[in-house]
Design an enzyme around this catalytic site. Sequence first.
Site, PDB file in Angstrom:
ATOM      1  N   GLU A  30      40.724  55.091 116.988  1.00 20.76           N
ATOM      2  CA  GLU A  30      41.674  55.949 117.718  1.00 20.76           C
ATOM      3  C   GLU A  30      41.458  57.416 117.383  1.00 20.76           C
ATOM      4  OE1 GLU A  30      45.541  56.940 116.414  1.00 20.76           O
ATOM      5  OE2 GLU A  30      45.614  55.272 114.975  1.00 20.76           O
ATOM      6  N   LYS A  91      49.117  63.932 122.462  1.00 19.15           N
ATOM      7  CA  LYS A  91      49.204  62.593 121.861  1.00 19.15           C
ATOM      8  C   LYS A  91      49.442  61.613 123.011  1.00 19.15           C
ATOM      9  CE  LYS A  91      52.247  59.978 118.789  1.00 19.15           C
ATOM     10  NZ  LYS A  91      53.388  60.054 117.864  1.00 19.15           N
ATOM     11  N   VAL A 111      47.562  54.173 118.952  1.00 13.62           N
ATOM     12  CA  VAL A 111      47.188  52.755 118.913  1.00 13.62           C
ATOM     13  C   VAL A 111      47.357  52.149 120.310  1.00 13.62           C
ATOM     14  CG1 VAL A 111      47.862  50.484 118.026  1.00 13.62           C
ATOM     15  CG2 VAL A 111      47.645  52.439 116.462  1.00 13.62           C
ATOM     16  N   ASP A 143      64.214  54.163 118.801  1.00 11.05           N
ATOM     17  CA  ASP A 143      62.833  54.596 118.561  1.00 11.05           C
ATOM     18  C   ASP A 143      61.980  53.425 118.092  1.00 11.05           C
ATOM     19  OD1 ASP A 143      60.484  55.882 118.049  1.00 11.05           O
ATOM     20  OD2 ASP A 143      61.340  57.461 116.793  1.00 11.05           O
ATOM     21  N   SER A 145      58.030  52.165 118.566  1.00  7.67           N
ATOM     22  CA  SER A 145      56.727  52.636 119.051  1.00  7.67           C
ATOM     23  C   SER A 145      56.227  51.787 120.207  1.00  7.67           C
ATOM     24  CB  SER A 145      55.700  52.591 117.920  1.00  7.67           C
ATOM     25  OG  SER A 145      54.424  52.938 118.422  1.00  7.67           O
ATOM     26  N   ALA A 146      55.640  52.463 121.192  1.00  6.95           N
ATOM     27  CA  ALA A 146      55.005  51.752 122.314  1.00  6.95           C
ATOM     28  C   ALA A 146      53.819  50.910 121.847  1.00  6.95           C
ATOM     29  CB  ALA A 146      54.555  52.754 123.376  1.00  6.95           C
ATOM     30  N   ASP A 147      53.361  51.145 120.607  1.00 10.61           N
ATOM     31  CA  ASP A 147      52.283  50.303 120.062  1.00 10.61           C
ATOM     32  C   ASP A 147      52.681  48.828 120.101  1.00 10.61           C
ATOM     33  OD1 ASP A 147      51.077  52.723 119.443  1.00 10.61           O
ATOM     34  OD2 ASP A 147      51.258  52.482 117.261  1.00 10.61           O
ATOM     35  N   LYS A 164      53.772  51.759 107.869  1.00  8.96           N
ATOM     36  CA  LYS A 164      54.335  52.637 106.826  1.00  8.96           C
ATOM     37  C   LYS A 164      55.791  52.339 106.547  1.00  8.96           C
ATOM     38  CE  LYS A 164      51.779  56.651 107.505  1.00  8.96           C
ATOM     39  NZ  LYS A 164      51.458  56.142 108.828  1.00  8.96           N
TER      40      LYS A 164
END
Length: 308
Positions: A30, A91, A111, A143, A145-147, A164
């Site tokens: 990435e 991003k 990602v 919130d 992540s779209a990952d 993390k």
Amino acid sequence: MDARPAHSWLALSPPVAAARAAGRPLVALESTIIAHGMPYPENVRTAREVEAVIRGLGAEPATIALMGGRIRIGLSDDELELLGRSGQAHKVSRRDLPAVLASGDLGATTVAGTMICAALAGIEVFVTGGIGGVHRGAPQSFDISADLQELARTSVAVVCAGAKSILDIGLTLEYLETHGVPVLSCGQDNFAAFYTRDSGFRADYRLDDADAQARFIRTKWALGLAGGVVLSTPVPQAAALPREEIDAITGQALAEAAAQHIAGKAVTPFLLARIKALTGGRSLATNIALVKHNAEVGARLALALAHS
Ligand code: PSU
Ligand code: MN
């Protein structure tokens, strides 16, 4: 008007095209980690070192970014440099891909963004540092992540050092379970926590051997079970940070983000930069070490998938 085929946006670098022609396996990388995850010049140096690790094991790295309205699969040294120092790269997650491609702007893929592009290019393995996930406080902020959505739908194996502790790792794993995304662990039973080896949560399956990982992945996809697989491997012991220290610093970074009303796509880069500052740069050394280690695991998996 005929619809333009998706693959017409792809532009393979000469080394990537040559590797493909020779039947050498590709490993996607990435670019958000380069443009937004690490400072210059360590970002560019790390990107090149990670590529070298993959090449050294007999696979070909394909760093993915958006440039001039094309999805670039494989970047030259000069292009890595541009991405790492421009400060202008967007991003790019799933939501952002059409806007940045249509504008011709410079885009660094997350990602999620990288998985989409890798799948379009027929690349099965993708190496990153850590995946995005469910943020702490997500029940209020939403919130997530779209990952995670991308892992649910796009068939790419994502090699990472876990997630993390800025995230709610328990909720991240719950979300992946709900969406049918298997979480494999290599080298230990538990899911890794990026700067530290142990998240305190078990991965779904431990598979240390690349051939076993490849069999698992092939079986999933052969069954028609589309979607990604997470392969977690812990940061090498010598580079890991003490858990108490990272927990305290994470708490402080999260409090600062809340006080400054940081929101949306800015949250993760803000937290990474604050953690780096609060550890006096040691988190960056850990980050670099874990990505290089992930690259080894990913290259071995790509080789195993190629002869499976
Ligand atoms: N985790 C890291 N370094 C990073 C990222 C995550 O340790 O650079 C990046 C990845 O590109 C990941 C993205 O896909 O942050 C997630 O951002 P968000 O939380 O806004 O979805
Ligand atoms: Mn987010």
